[in-house]
Design a protein around this motif. Structure first.
Motif, PDB file in Angstrom:
ATOM      1  N   ILE A  34     -11.778  -3.459  18.096  1.00  0.00           N
ATOM      2  CA  ILE A  34     -10.997  -3.265  16.868  1.00  0.00           C
ATOM      3  C   ILE A  34     -11.555  -2.098  16.048  1.00  0.00           C
ATOM      4  CG2 ILE A  34     -10.267  -4.309  14.696  1.00  0.00           C
ATOM      5  CD1 ILE A  34     -10.438  -7.036  16.118  1.00  0.00           C
ATOM      6  N   ASN A  35     -10.691  -1.160  15.731  1.00  0.00           N
ATOM      7  CA  ASN A  35     -11.065  -0.015  14.904  1.00  0.00           C
ATOM      8  C   ASN A  35     -10.765  -0.355  13.439  1.00  0.00           C
ATOM      9  OD1 ASN A  35     -11.393   2.430  13.582  1.00  0.00           O
ATOM     10  ND2 ASN A  35     -10.514   3.635  15.258  1.00  0.00           N
ATOM     11  N   ARG A  36     -11.744  -0.940  12.769  1.00  0.00           N
ATOM     12  CA  ARG A  36     -11.540  -1.406  11.396  1.00  0.00           C
ATOM     13  C   ARG A  36     -11.325  -0.256  10.424  1.00  0.00           C
ATOM     14  NH1 ARG A  36     -14.618  -4.678  14.270  1.00  0.00           N
ATOM     15  NH2 ARG A  36     -14.572  -6.950  13.955  1.00  0.00           N
TER      16      ARG A  36
ATOM     17  N   GLU B 127       1.550  -5.953  10.182  1.00  0.00           N
ATOM     18  CA  GLU B 127       1.184  -4.619  10.663  1.00  0.00           C
ATOM     19  C   GLU B 127      -0.271  -4.593  11.151  1.00  0.00           C
ATOM     20  OE1 GLU B 127       2.662  -5.333   7.864  1.00  0.00           O
ATOM     21  OE2 GLU B 127       4.421  -4.038   7.554  1.00  0.00           O
ATOM     22  N   VAL B 128      -1.151  -5.289  10.442  1.00  0.00           N
ATOM     23  CA  VAL B 128      -2.549  -5.382  10.888  1.00  0.00           C
ATOM     24  C   VAL B 128      -2.615  -6.095  12.235  1.00  0.00           C
ATOM     25  CG1 VAL B 128      -4.806  -6.405  10.398  1.00  0.00           C
ATOM     26  CG2 VAL B 128      -3.520  -5.292   8.564  1.00  0.00           C
ATOM     27  N   ALA B 129      -1.850  -7.171  12.380  1.00  0.00           N
ATOM     28  CA  ALA B 129      -1.840  -7.906  13.651  1.00  0.00           C
ATOM     29  C   ALA B 129      -1.351  -7.017  14.794  1.00  0.00           C
ATOM     30  CB  ALA B 129      -0.964  -9.150  13.524  1.00  0.00           C
ATOM     31  N   GLN B 130      -0.335  -6.215  14.532  1.00  0.00           N
ATOM     32  CA  GLN B 130       0.178  -5.318  15.573  1.00  0.00           C
ATOM     33  C   GLN B 130      -0.880  -4.288  15.970  1.00  0.00           C
ATOM     34  OE1 GLN B 130       2.805  -5.510  17.358  1.00  0.00           O
ATOM     35  NE2 GLN B 130       4.243  -6.819  16.240  1.00  0.00           N
ATOM     36  N   ALA B 131      -1.636  -3.789  14.990  1.00  0.00           N
ATOM     37  CA  ALA B 131      -2.694  -2.822  15.294  1.00  0.00           C
ATOM     38  C   ALA B 131      -3.784  -3.454  16.153  1.00  0.00           C
ATOM     39  CB  ALA B 131      -3.292  -2.276  13.996  1.00  0.00           C
ATOM     40  N   VAL B 132      -4.186  -4.680  15.794  1.00  0.00           N
ATOM     41  CA  VAL B 132      -5.187  -5.388  16.588  1.00  0.00           C
ATOM     42  C   VAL B 132      -4.666  -5.611  18.006  1.00  0.00           C
ATOM     43  CG1 VAL B 132      -6.413  -7.583  16.862  1.00  0.00           C
ATOM     44  CG2 VAL B 132      -6.291  -6.492  14.617  1.00  0.00           C
ATOM     45  N   ALA B 133      -3.402  -6.010  18.131  1.00  0.00           N
ATOM     46  CA  ALA B 133      -2.811  -6.246  19.447  1.00  0.00           C
ATOM     47  C   ALA B 133      -2.837  -4.994  20.304  1.00  0.00           C
ATOM     48  CB  ALA B 133      -1.373  -6.751  19.281  1.00  0.00           C
ATOM     49  N   SER B 134      -2.507  -3.869  19.688  1.00  0.00           N
ATOM     50  CA  SER B 134      -2.507  -2.604  20.413  1.00  0.00           C
ATOM     51  C   SER B 134      -3.912  -2.248  20.891  1.00  0.00           C
ATOM     52  CB  SER B 134      -1.955  -1.497  19.507  1.00  0.00           C
ATOM     53  OG  SER B 134      -2.047  -0.236  20.133  1.00  0.00           O
ATOM     54  N   GLN B 135      -4.906  -2.460  20.043  1.00  0.00           N
ATOM     55  CA  GLN B 135      -6.283  -2.130  20.405  1.00  0.00           C
ATOM     56  C   GLN B 135      -6.834  -3.083  21.463  1.00  0.00           C
ATOM     57  OE1 GLN B 135      -8.100  -2.077  16.508  1.00  0.00           O
ATOM     58  NE2 GLN B 135      -6.954  -0.257  15.891  1.00  0.00           N
ATOM     59  N   TRP B 136      -6.458  -4.353  21.407  1.00  0.00           N
ATOM     60  CA  TRP B 136      -6.870  -5.289  22.459  1.00  0.00           C
ATOM     61  C   TRP B 136      -6.212  -4.933  23.798  1.00  0.00           C
ATOM     62  CZ3 TRP B 136      -6.600 -10.845  19.907  1.00  0.00           C
ATOM     63  CH2 TRP B 136      -7.705 -11.000  19.052  1.00  0.00           C
TER      64      TRP B 136
ATOM     65  N   SER C  54      -7.825   2.332   6.538  1.00  0.00           N
ATOM     66  CA  SER C  54      -7.401   3.619   5.977  1.00  0.00           C
ATOM     67  C   SER C  54      -5.923   3.886   6.205  1.00  0.00           C
ATOM     68  CB  SER C  54      -8.234   4.757   6.562  1.00  0.00           C
ATOM     69  OG  SER C  54      -8.033   4.861   7.969  1.00  0.00           O
ATOM     70  N   ARG C  55      -5.402   3.517   7.383  1.00  0.00           N
ATOM     71  CA  ARG C  55      -4.025   3.878   7.716  1.00  0.00           C
ATOM     72  C   ARG C  55      -3.024   2.776   7.388  1.00  0.00           C
ATOM     73  NH1 ARG C  55      -5.603   6.077  13.737  1.00  0.00           N
ATOM     74  NH2 ARG C  55      -7.149   7.619  13.057  1.00  0.00           N
ATOM     75  N   ILE C  56      -3.399   1.545   7.686  1.00  0.00           N
ATOM     76  CA  ILE C  56      -2.450   0.449   7.472  1.00  0.00           C
ATOM     77  C   ILE C  56      -2.627  -0.158   6.085  1.00  0.00           C
ATOM     78  CG2 ILE C  56      -1.734  -1.839   8.268  1.00  0.00           C
ATOM     79  CD1 ILE C  56      -2.523  -0.959  11.074  1.00  0.00           C
TER      80      ILE C  56
ATOM     81  N   PRO D  54       0.805  -1.235   0.000  1.00  0.00           N
ATOM     82  CA  PRO D  54       0.000   0.000   0.000  1.00  0.00           C
ATOM     83  C   PRO D  54       0.832   1.276   0.000  1.00  0.00           C
ATOM     84  CG  PRO D  54      -0.932  -1.604   1.519  1.00  0.00           C
ATOM     85  CD  PRO D  54       0.366  -2.177   1.041  1.00  0.00           C
ATOM     86  N   ALA D  55       1.938   1.267   0.731  1.00  0.00           N
ATOM     87  CA  ALA D  55       2.751   2.487   0.839  1.00  0.00           C
ATOM     88  C   ALA D  55       3.349   2.913  -0.491  1.00  0.00           C
ATOM     89  CB  ALA D  55       3.862   2.279   1.871  1.00  0.00           C
ATOM     90  N   ASP D  56       3.472   1.974  -1.434  1.00  0.00           N
ATOM     91  CA  ASP D  56       4.092   2.284  -2.726  1.00  0.00           C
ATOM     92  C   ASP D  56       3.084   2.495  -3.850  1.00  0.00           C
ATOM     93  OD1 ASP D  56       6.687   2.158  -1.764  1.00  0.00           O
ATOM     94  OD2 ASP D  56       6.880   0.014  -2.151  1.00  0.00           O
ATOM     95  N   MET D  57       1.799   2.376  -3.552  1.00  0.00           N
ATOM     96  CA  MET D  57       0.811   2.405  -4.619  1.00  0.00           C
ATOM     97  C   MET D  57       0.785   3.734  -5.364  1.00  0.00           C
ATOM     98  SD  MET D  57      -0.538  -0.508  -5.111  1.00  0.00           S
ATOM     99  CE  MET D  57      -2.035  -0.177  -6.015  1.00  0.00           C
ATOM    100  N   LYS D  58       0.853   4.837  -4.650  1.00  0.00           N
ATOM    101  CA  LYS D  58       0.811   6.138  -5.340  1.00  0.00           C
ATOM    102  C   LYS D  58       2.025   6.299  -6.249  1.00  0.00           C
ATOM    103  CE  LYS D  58       0.188  11.106  -4.722  1.00  0.00           C
ATOM    104  NZ  LYS D  58       1.122  11.428  -5.818  1.00  0.00           N
TER     105      LYS D  58
END
Length: 523
Positions: free
Chosen positions: A306-308, A377-386, A313-315, A248-252
């Motif tokens: 979880i903030n989907r 990165e998605v897993a890390q975000a979920v972990a942080s939110q949990w 949008s971010r990850i 995603p970071a390289d798409m633009k």
């Protein structure tokens, strides 16, 4: 024959191509993950399947939107409530020159149930037929115990092998190990096996006798490139012609590059959290030997935490849409009113307290780090939110091969997983990832949550035997709602799948996420 096909040199392959008059072209593809088997009936996994459907054919194939079209079967029809008749294509030859007949279909439909230690078996697609009969060389009858309107969809996922080439002195015929060495790896597809060095490259060469016309490429080289930056660099440097899953970071940057073309579409792949609902469970050390995940309130709390929207949008940077169902609408069986779980950490904390865990607990979340878009990165975000609601979460992100092995051995209480609906409709994920595991029925083949709901199983079974489309869709909708209300698993998002190509190359994006060499063309 003593020749080891893996040792074919590039010069020998080129000579074979020239000798048969195949146009001398080479296609180089950068895969986002390596395949783990060449056995087309071993592991129902996207990266394996896309190679299988290049070497082999199925009776029925799917187009880019998963609509069914003829392949080795020219036509099919239900001749009564429990019998489907398939008329086979005449004049088709296997790679070794032997003719394709009904005997190969009978062999290929029986084989998946005999393949040992399959992590995700193809019996999901073959168990619906109680008997497969060769009426003559070009007519096959599939006999079912109950009406089975989705049989054609299921058969679009089962590769047809050569019964002669795959014959061996074990139940399944040629073993998975032997097939991984190229022995008996004989199909009717547009490309033939040449060599495979695990972790390095897979080489296929054109089948000059392909029934579907001359293949587009003389030679196809697949190179596994799990590192996102390396995959993009290889495309930009011209080392490969096409890559899967540009990050995603390289798409633009890639979209703005005049020498690169992006092809993308919403896929059928759900990314979700699998929660082990059995006891004992690994990865929860501080719950007095109990498994909190057995309580639906705890599972609901983890979903609400979880903030989907933030994740997609971010990850995911737009390469995902928040999921409230097993498939995106309007695929068959989806509910228009299905909404992603609302992000509400305060309500999640209350549910945990109500369930007897006011101080939370600790858990390990397993995840691949090279299988899905930004998976670690998605897993890390979920972990942080949990962790914010008191469920102290540690992520164990490993390569996909290790992850799936650990998952299948139930070494994780929670795991970030993906499921792509091979048939493009709702019965597929319901039968695969939430139905109670039942090898005889082909149910629960990828249910690693150990979730079991007999009432749900009964409705799924009723749905897949209901001929009327509207009634079947209503039953599938009822089933998906029941499973998600019960928090059988936690849906996160549906992936938007992308391919990056060099200027001058084209590929029509597929909902099933398959990278098929014969679908790539030169402008």
């Amino acid at each position: 024959m003593s020749l080891d096909w893996r040792q074919l040199t590039a010069a020998a392959i080129l000579a074979a191509g020239v000798a048969t008059g195949v146009q001398a072209q080479e296609l180089r593809i950068g895969l986002s993950t390596d395949l783990n088997s060449l056995d087309p009936h071993y592991f129902n996994l996207t990266v394996n399947n896309q190679i299988a459907y290049t070497i082999f054919n199925t009776l029925i194939q799917q187009d880019e939107t998963q609509q069914l079209t003829p392949s080795l079967a020219e036509s099919w029809r239900a001749i009564n409530e429990t019998t489907w008749e398939f008329k086979l294509r005449r004049g088709v030859k296997f790679h070794d020159g032997s003719p394709f007949t009904a005997a190969d279909v009978v062999f290929s439909m029986a084989r998946p149930a005999k393949v040992p230690n399959s992590p995700s078996p193809f019996t999901l697609f073959t168990r619906t037929a109680s008997e497969v009969k060769a009426i003559d060389d070009f007519t096959v009858h599939f006999i079912t115990k109950v009406p089975t309107p989705l049989l054609p969809n299921d058969l679009s996922r089962v590769a047809i092998m050569s019964a002669k080439a795959a014959k061996a002195d074990v139940a399944e015929g040629m073993t998975t190990e032997a097939l991984n060495h190229g022995q008996g790896l004989v199909g009717t597809g547009p490309y033939k096996f040449a060599e495979w060095t695990r972790g390095n490259r897979l080489v296929l060469v054109a089948n000059p006798d392909y029934w579907g016309g001359k293949p587009k490429w003389q030679q196809v080289i697949y190179r596994p490139m799990s590192n996102d930056a390396a995959r993009v660099a290889a495309l930009l440097a011209g080392d490969v012609d096409m890559i899967e899953n540009p990050p995603p970071a390289d798409m633009k940057k890639l979209r703005d590059n005049p020498n690169v073309k992006i092809s993308d579409t919403v896929s059928n792949r759900l990314i979700y959290i699998s929660l082990d609902q059995s006891e004992p469970t690994a990865g929860i050390p501080d719950a007095d030997g109990k498994n909190p995940l057995k309580d639906v309130r705890v599972r609901k709390a983890l979903s609400m935490a979880i903030n989907r929207d933030a994740i997609t949008s971010r990850i995911m940077e737009g390469l995902g849409t928040p999921a409230g169902d097993f498939l995106p609408s309007p695929m068959f069986g989806t509910r228009k009113d299905a909404k992603p779980e609302t992000y509400n950490p305060d309500a999640a904390k209350k549910l945990l307290a109500d369930a007897g865990y006011p101080n939370g607990f600790s858990i390990t979340l397993g995840s691949p780090n090279n299988r899905y878009i930004n998976d670690a990165e998605v897993a890390q975000a979920v972990a942080s939110q949990w962790t914010r609601i008191g469920v102290k979460t540690k992520v164990e992100a490993v390569n996909a091969t290790v992850f799936f092995k650990n998952r299948d051995q139930y070494k994780y209480s929670a795991g970030l997983v993906g499921w792509a609906a091979g048939t493009g409709e709702m019965s597929n994920p319901l039968r695969s990832i939430v139905a109670t595991m039942n090898r005889d029925k082909g149910f629960g083949a990828a249910n690693k949550t150990r979730y079991s709901n007999p009432k749900l199983d009964a409705i799924i079974e009723q749905a897949i035997t209901t001929v009327d489309n509207a009634k079947r869709e209503a039953l599938l909708q009822q089933s998906s709602k029941m499973a998600l209300d019960d928090q059988a698993l936690i849906p996160l998002h549906t992936e938007v799948t992308s391919w990056g190509l060099r200027k001058g190359f084209s590929y029509k994006a597929r909902a099933d996420q398959y990278t098929l060499a014969n679908g790539v063309s030169k402008d």
